[in-house]
Design a protein around this motif. Structure first.
Motif, short mmCIF file in Angstrom:
data_model
loop_
_atom_site.label_atom_id
_atom_site.label_comp_id
_atom_site.label_asym_id
_atom_site.label_seq_id
_atom_site.Cartn_x
_atom_site.Cartn_y
_atom_site.Cartn_z
N ALA A 5 0.83 -1.21 0.00
CA ALA A 5 0.00 0.00 0.00
C ALA A 5 0.86 1.26 0.00
N ASN A 6 0.30 2.33 -0.54
CA ASN A 6 0.85 3.67 -0.35
C ASN A 6 0.31 4.20 0.97
N LEU A 7 1.06 5.07 1.62
CA LEU A 7 0.65 5.57 2.93
C LEU A 7 0.59 7.09 2.96
N VAL A 8 -0.44 7.60 3.61
CA VAL A 8 -0.52 9.01 3.99
C VAL A 8 -0.64 9.01 5.50
N VAL A 9 0.36 9.56 6.18
CA VAL A 9 0.43 9.48 7.63
C VAL A 9 0.48 10.87 8.22
N TRP A 10 -0.44 11.14 9.14
CA TRP A 10 -0.50 12.43 9.84
C TRP A 10 -0.23 12.23 11.32
N ASP A 11 0.53 13.15 11.88
CA ASP A 11 0.85 13.10 13.30
C ASP A 11 1.33 14.50 13.68
N ILE A 12 1.64 14.70 14.95
CA ILE A 12 2.20 15.98 15.39
C ILE A 12 3.69 15.88 15.69
N ASN A 13 4.26 14.68 15.54
CA ASN A 13 5.67 14.47 15.81
C ASN A 13 6.45 14.48 14.49
N ALA A 14 7.02 15.64 14.16
CA ALA A 14 7.67 15.81 12.86
C ALA A 14 8.87 14.88 12.69
N ALA A 15 9.66 14.71 13.74
CA ALA A 15 10.87 13.89 13.63
C ALA A 15 10.52 12.43 13.32
N ARG A 16 9.53 11.90 13.99
CA ARG A 16 9.16 10.50 13.75
C ARG A 16 8.48 10.32 12.40
N LEU A 17 7.76 11.33 11.97
CA LEU A 17 7.17 11.27 10.63
C LEU A 17 8.27 11.19 9.57
N GLU A 18 9.32 11.96 9.75
CA GLU A 18 10.42 11.94 8.80
C GLU A 18 11.11 10.59 8.79
N GLU A 19 11.27 9.97 9.96
CA GLU A 19 11.85 8.63 10.03
C GLU A 19 11.00 7.63 9.26
N LEU A 20 9.69 7.76 9.38
CA LEU A 20 8.80 6.85 8.67
C LEU A 20 8.86 7.10 7.17
N ARG A 21 8.80 8.35 6.75
CA ARG A 21 8.83 8.66 5.33
C ARG A 21 10.10 8.16 4.66
N ALA A 22 11.20 8.18 5.41
CA ALA A 22 12.49 7.76 4.86
C ALA A 22 12.50 6.27 4.48
N LEU A 23 11.58 5.49 5.02
CA LEU A 23 11.54 4.06 4.70
C LEU A 23 11.19 3.82 3.24
N ALA A 24 10.34 4.68 2.67
CA ALA A 24 9.90 4.51 1.28
C ALA A 24 9.35 5.85 0.78
N PRO A 25 10.23 6.80 0.49
CA PRO A 25 9.77 8.15 0.11
C PRO A 25 8.84 8.18 -1.10
N ASP A 26 8.98 7.20 -1.98
CA ASP A 26 8.13 7.16 -3.17
C ASP A 26 6.72 6.68 -2.87
N ARG A 27 6.52 6.09 -1.68
CA ARG A 27 5.20 5.53 -1.36
C ARG A 27 4.58 6.10 -0.09
N ILE A 28 5.28 7.02 0.57
CA ILE A 28 4.77 7.55 1.83
C ILE A 28 4.71 9.07 1.77
N GLU A 29 3.55 9.62 2.10
CA GLU A 29 3.35 11.06 2.24
C GLU A 29 3.06 11.34 3.72
N THR A 30 3.84 12.21 4.33
CA THR A 30 3.62 12.54 5.74
C THR A 30 3.37 14.03 5.90
N ALA A 31 2.68 14.38 6.96
CA ALA A 31 2.43 15.79 7.26
C ALA A 31 2.15 15.96 8.74
N VAL A 32 2.64 17.06 9.29
CA VAL A 32 2.31 17.43 10.66
C VAL A 32 0.93 18.07 10.63
N VAL A 33 -0.04 17.41 11.24
CA VAL A 33 -1.43 17.85 11.16
C VAL A 33 -2.11 17.73 12.52
N ASP A 34 -2.79 18.79 12.93
CA ASP A 34 -3.71 18.73 14.07
C ASP A 34 -5.03 18.21 13.51
#
Length: 248
Positions: A34-63
Protein backbone atom coordinates in the motif's frame (compact mmCIF):
# COMPACT_ATOMS: atom_id res chain seq x y z
CA UNK A 1 3.75 -14.72 -0.63
CA UNK A 2 1.49 -11.70 -0.08
CA UNK A 3 -1.60 -13.06 1.63
CA UNK A 4 -3.38 -9.72 1.14
CA UNK A 5 -2.86 -8.68 -2.51
CA UNK A 6 -5.84 -6.31 -2.17
CA UNK A 7 -3.53 -3.62 -0.75
CA UNK A 8 -1.15 -3.32 -3.68
CA UNK A 9 -1.16 0.16 -5.24
CA UNK A 10 -3.94 1.33 -2.94
CA UNK A 11 -3.65 4.17 -0.42
CA UNK A 12 -4.21 4.17 3.34
CA UNK A 13 -4.63 7.31 5.44
CA UNK A 14 -3.45 6.87 9.04
CA UNK A 15 -3.81 9.46 11.79
CA UNK A 16 -1.46 9.35 14.75
CA UNK A 17 0.74 7.08 12.68
CA UNK A 18 4.20 8.11 13.83
CA UNK A 19 4.30 5.75 16.81
CA UNK A 20 2.47 2.98 18.66
CA UNK A 21 -0.44 1.20 17.02
CA UNK A 22 -0.62 3.62 14.11
CA UNK A 23 3.05 3.08 13.29
CA UNK A 24 2.62 -0.69 13.46
CA UNK A 25 -0.32 -0.57 11.05
CA UNK A 26 1.66 1.68 8.72
CA UNK A 27 4.54 -0.80 8.65
CA UNK A 28 2.32 -3.75 7.87
CA UNK A 29 0.38 -1.99 5.10
CA UNK A 30 3.60 -0.72 3.56
CA UNK A 31 4.93 -4.27 3.49
CA UNK A 32 1.74 -5.41 1.76
CA UNK A 33 2.17 -2.93 -1.08
CA UNK A 34 0.00 0.00 0.00
CA UNK A 35 0.85 3.67 -0.35
CA UNK A 36 0.65 5.57 2.93
CA UNK A 37 -0.52 9.01 3.99
CA UNK A 38 0.43 9.48 7.63
CA UNK A 39 -0.50 12.43 9.84
CA UNK A 40 0.85 13.10 13.30
CA UNK A 41 2.20 15.98 15.39
CA UNK A 42 5.67 14.47 15.81
CA UNK A 43 7.67 15.81 12.86
CA UNK A 44 10.87 13.89 13.63
CA UNK A 45 9.16 10.50 13.75
CA UNK A 46 7.17 11.27 10.63
CA UNK A 47 10.42 11.94 8.80
CA UNK A 48 11.85 8.63 10.03
CA UNK A 49 8.80 6.85 8.67
CA UNK A 50 8.83 8.66 5.33
CA UNK A 51 12.49 7.76 4.86
CA UNK A 52 11.54 4.06 4.70
CA UNK A 53 9.90 4.51 1.28
CA UNK A 54 9.77 8.15 0.11
CA UNK A 55 8.13 7.16 -3.17
CA UNK A 56 5.20 5.53 -1.36
CA UNK A 57 4.77 7.55 1.83
CA UNK A 58 3.35 11.06 2.24
CA UNK A 59 3.62 12.54 5.74
CA UNK A 60 2.43 15.79 7.26
CA UNK A 61 2.31 17.43 10.66
CA UNK A 62 -1.43 17.85 11.16
CA UNK A 63 -3.71 18.73 14.07
CA UNK A 64 -6.46 16.30 13.12
CA UNK A 65 -9.05 18.22 15.14
CA UNK A 66 -8.50 21.27 12.89
CA UNK A 67 -10.76 20.87 9.85
CA UNK A 68 -8.87 23.46 7.78
CA UNK A 69 -5.53 21.77 8.41
CA UNK A 70 -7.03 18.36 7.60
CA UNK A 71 -8.52 19.57 4.32
CA UNK A 72 -5.25 21.20 3.26
CA UNK A 73 -3.22 18.06 4.01
CA UNK A 74 -5.77 15.90 2.21
CA UNK A 75 -5.53 18.03 -0.93
CA UNK A 76 -1.77 17.51 -1.04
CA UNK A 77 -2.10 13.76 -0.49
CA UNK A 78 -4.84 13.35 -3.09
CA UNK A 79 -2.81 15.29 -5.64
CA UNK A 80 -0.04 12.75 -5.16
CA UNK A 81 -1.93 9.46 -4.81
CA UNK A 82 -5.32 10.27 -6.34
CA UNK A 83 -7.45 9.55 -3.28
CA UNK A 84 -7.82 7.24 -0.30
CA UNK A 85 -8.94 3.61 -0.06
CA UNK A 86 -8.49 2.98 3.66
CA UNK A 87 -8.66 5.13 6.78
CA UNK A 88 -7.35 4.36 10.25
CA UNK A 89 -8.68 6.92 12.76
CA UNK A 90 -5.99 6.22 15.31
CA UNK A 91 -4.99 9.62 16.76
CA UNK A 92 -5.86 9.88 20.44
CA UNK A 93 -4.80 10.94 23.91
CA UNK A 94 -5.61 9.62 27.37
CA UNK A 95 -5.65 13.08 28.90
CA UNK A 96 -4.78 14.21 32.38
CA UNK A 97 -5.73 12.04 35.35
CA UNK A 98 -8.70 13.93 36.82
CA UNK A 99 -11.90 13.08 38.67
CA UNK A 100 -15.16 14.35 37.22
CA UNK A 101 -15.35 17.25 39.66
CA UNK A 102 -11.75 18.23 38.81
CA UNK A 103 -12.21 18.01 35.05
CA UNK A 104 -12.05 21.55 33.71
CA UNK A 105 -13.60 22.68 30.46
CA UNK A 106 -10.27 23.19 28.70
CA UNK A 107 -9.10 19.63 29.38
CA UNK A 108 -12.49 18.20 28.42
CA UNK A 109 -12.43 20.12 25.14
CA UNK A 110 -8.88 18.91 24.43
CA UNK A 111 -9.73 15.23 24.88
CA UNK A 112 -12.97 15.54 22.93
CA UNK A 113 -11.20 17.33 20.07
CA UNK A 114 -8.40 14.79 19.63
CA UNK A 115 -10.34 11.60 20.34
CA UNK A 116 -13.77 12.35 18.89
CA UNK A 117 -13.96 15.51 16.79
CA UNK A 118 -11.00 14.32 14.72
CA UNK A 119 -12.86 11.13 13.82
CA UNK A 120 -15.70 13.15 12.32
CA UNK A 121 -13.37 15.60 10.58
CA UNK A 122 -11.00 13.06 9.05
CA UNK A 123 -13.77 10.65 8.07
CA UNK A 124 -15.51 13.49 6.24
CA UNK A 125 -12.36 14.32 4.29
CA UNK A 126 -11.73 10.64 3.53
CA UNK A 127 -15.24 10.21 2.15
CA UNK A 128 -15.00 13.42 0.11
CA UNK A 129 -11.75 12.37 -1.55
CA UNK A 130 -11.94 10.91 -5.05
CA UNK A 131 -12.07 7.14 -5.37
CA UNK A 132 -13.41 5.02 -8.17
CA UNK A 133 -12.66 1.67 -6.57
CA UNK A 134 -14.69 -0.73 -4.50
CA UNK A 135 -13.60 -2.13 -1.16
CA UNK A 136 -13.01 1.10 0.72
CA UNK A 137 -12.90 0.70 4.50
CA UNK A 138 -12.60 2.71 7.70
CA UNK A 139 -11.23 1.38 10.98
CA UNK A 140 -11.68 3.50 14.11
CA UNK A 141 -9.64 3.02 17.25
CA UNK A 142 -11.90 2.64 20.25
CA UNK A 143 -10.89 0.99 23.54
CA UNK A 144 -12.25 -1.53 26.00
CA UNK A 145 -12.72 1.59 28.15
CA UNK A 146 -15.89 2.16 26.15
CA UNK A 147 -17.47 -0.74 28.09
CA UNK A 148 -15.34 -0.90 31.27
CA UNK A 149 -15.23 2.82 31.99
CA UNK A 150 -11.44 2.75 31.91
CA UNK A 151 -9.21 3.80 34.75
CA UNK A 152 -10.59 5.94 37.55
CA UNK A 153 -9.62 9.47 36.62
CA UNK A 154 -9.92 8.96 32.85
CA UNK A 155 -13.62 9.64 32.48
CA UNK A 156 -13.19 11.95 29.49
CA UNK A 157 -11.14 9.34 27.65
CA UNK A 158 -13.61 6.53 28.33
CA UNK A 159 -16.52 8.73 27.24
CA UNK A 160 -14.88 9.58 23.92
CA UNK A 161 -14.17 5.93 23.22
CA UNK A 162 -17.80 5.07 23.89
CA UNK A 163 -18.75 7.75 21.38
CA UNK A 164 -16.32 6.34 18.81
CA UNK A 165 -18.02 2.96 19.24
CA UNK A 166 -21.46 4.50 18.56
CA UNK A 167 -20.09 6.55 15.66
CA UNK A 168 -18.75 3.38 14.08
CA UNK A 169 -22.10 1.60 14.28
CA UNK A 170 -24.02 4.57 12.89
CA UNK A 171 -21.57 5.34 10.08
CA UNK A 172 -21.44 1.71 8.98
CA UNK A 173 -25.19 1.79 8.39
CA UNK A 174 -24.99 5.14 6.61
CA UNK A 175 -22.21 4.12 4.22
CA UNK A 176 -23.25 0.55 3.44
CA UNK A 177 -22.87 -1.09 0.99
CA UNK A 178 -20.11 1.07 -0.49
CA UNK A 179 -17.75 1.62 2.47
CA UNK A 180 -17.24 -0.74 5.40
CA UNK A 181 -16.73 0.79 8.86
CA UNK A 182 -15.44 -1.12 11.89
CA UNK A 183 -13.63 -0.43 15.14
CA UNK A 184 -10.96 -2.04 17.27
CA UNK A 185 -11.09 -1.86 21.06
CA UNK A 186 -7.62 -2.57 22.43
CA UNK A 187 -7.00 -3.38 26.06
CA UNK A 188 -3.68 -2.55 27.69
CA UNK A 189 -1.13 -2.48 24.88
CA UNK A 190 2.61 -2.16 25.40
CA UNK A 191 3.11 1.24 23.73
CA UNK A 192 4.67 4.52 24.76
CA UNK A 193 1.33 6.08 25.62
CA UNK A 194 0.78 3.38 28.25
CA UNK A 195 4.30 3.74 29.61
CA UNK A 196 3.71 7.47 30.01
CA UNK A 197 0.70 6.70 32.20
CA UNK A 198 2.04 3.68 34.08
CA UNK A 199 5.59 4.58 35.11
CA UNK A 200 5.69 2.02 37.94
CA UNK A 201 6.66 -1.46 36.63
CA UNK A 202 4.83 -3.09 39.53
CA UNK A 203 1.54 -1.51 38.37
CA UNK A 204 2.10 -2.80 34.86
CA UNK A 205 2.72 -6.28 36.26
CA UNK A 206 -0.45 -6.03 38.34
CA UNK A 207 -2.46 -5.09 35.27
CA UNK A 208 -1.04 -8.00 33.32
CA UNK A 209 -2.10 -10.34 36.13
CA UNK A 210 -5.82 -9.47 35.70
CA UNK A 211 -5.71 -10.10 31.95
CA UNK A 212 -6.72 -13.70 31.16
CA UNK A 213 -3.78 -14.12 28.77
CA UNK A 214 -1.49 -12.80 31.56
CA UNK A 215 0.38 -10.22 29.51
CA UNK A 216 0.02 -6.88 27.78
CA UNK A 217 -0.75 -6.87 24.10
CA UNK A 218 1.59 -5.58 21.42
CA UNK A 219 1.07 -2.92 18.78
CA UNK A 220 1.76 -5.54 16.11
CA UNK A 221 -1.09 -7.70 17.40
CA UNK A 222 -3.52 -4.81 17.14
CA UNK A 223 -2.14 -3.98 13.70
CA UNK A 224 -2.83 -7.53 12.51
CA UNK A 225 -6.48 -7.01 13.42
CA UNK A 226 -6.57 -3.70 11.53
CA UNK A 227 -5.08 -5.29 8.42
CA UNK A 228 -7.75 -7.99 8.49
CA UNK A 229 -10.54 -5.43 8.89
CA UNK A 230 -9.24 -3.47 5.92
CA UNK A 231 -8.73 -6.52 3.75
CA UNK A 232 -11.04 -8.42 1.44
CA UNK A 233 -10.91 -11.28 3.96
CA UNK A 234 -13.43 -9.29 6.06
CA UNK A 235 -15.59 -8.25 3.11
CA UNK A 236 -18.82 -9.24 4.92
CA UNK A 237 -17.90 -7.52 8.18
CA UNK A 238 -19.13 -4.00 8.98
CA UNK A 239 -20.47 -2.09 11.96
CA UNK A 240 -18.63 -4.09 14.63
CA UNK A 241 -16.01 -3.43 17.29
CA UNK A 242 -13.42 -6.13 17.93
CA UNK A 243 -11.83 -6.36 21.37
CA UNK A 244 -8.07 -6.86 21.17
CA UNK A 245 -7.63 -7.22 24.89
CA UNK A 246 -6.29 -10.64 25.87
CA UNK A 247 -9.75 -11.66 27.10
CA UNK A 248 -10.22 -8.77 29.49
Amino acid sequence: MNTYPCFENRTALITGGASGIGRAVAGKLLGLGANLVVWDINAARLEELRALAPDRIETAVVDVSDSSAVRAAAEVACARFGGFDYLLNNAGIIGRHMSVNELDEAELDRVLAVNLKSVFVVSNVFLSAPSGREGRAIVNLSSIAQRTGGMVGSIAYATTKGAVHSFTTALAKELAPHVRVNAMAPGVIDTEIQKDVFTDPSKIAAMADVIPLKRLGTADEVADCAVWLFSDASAYVTGISIDVSGGR
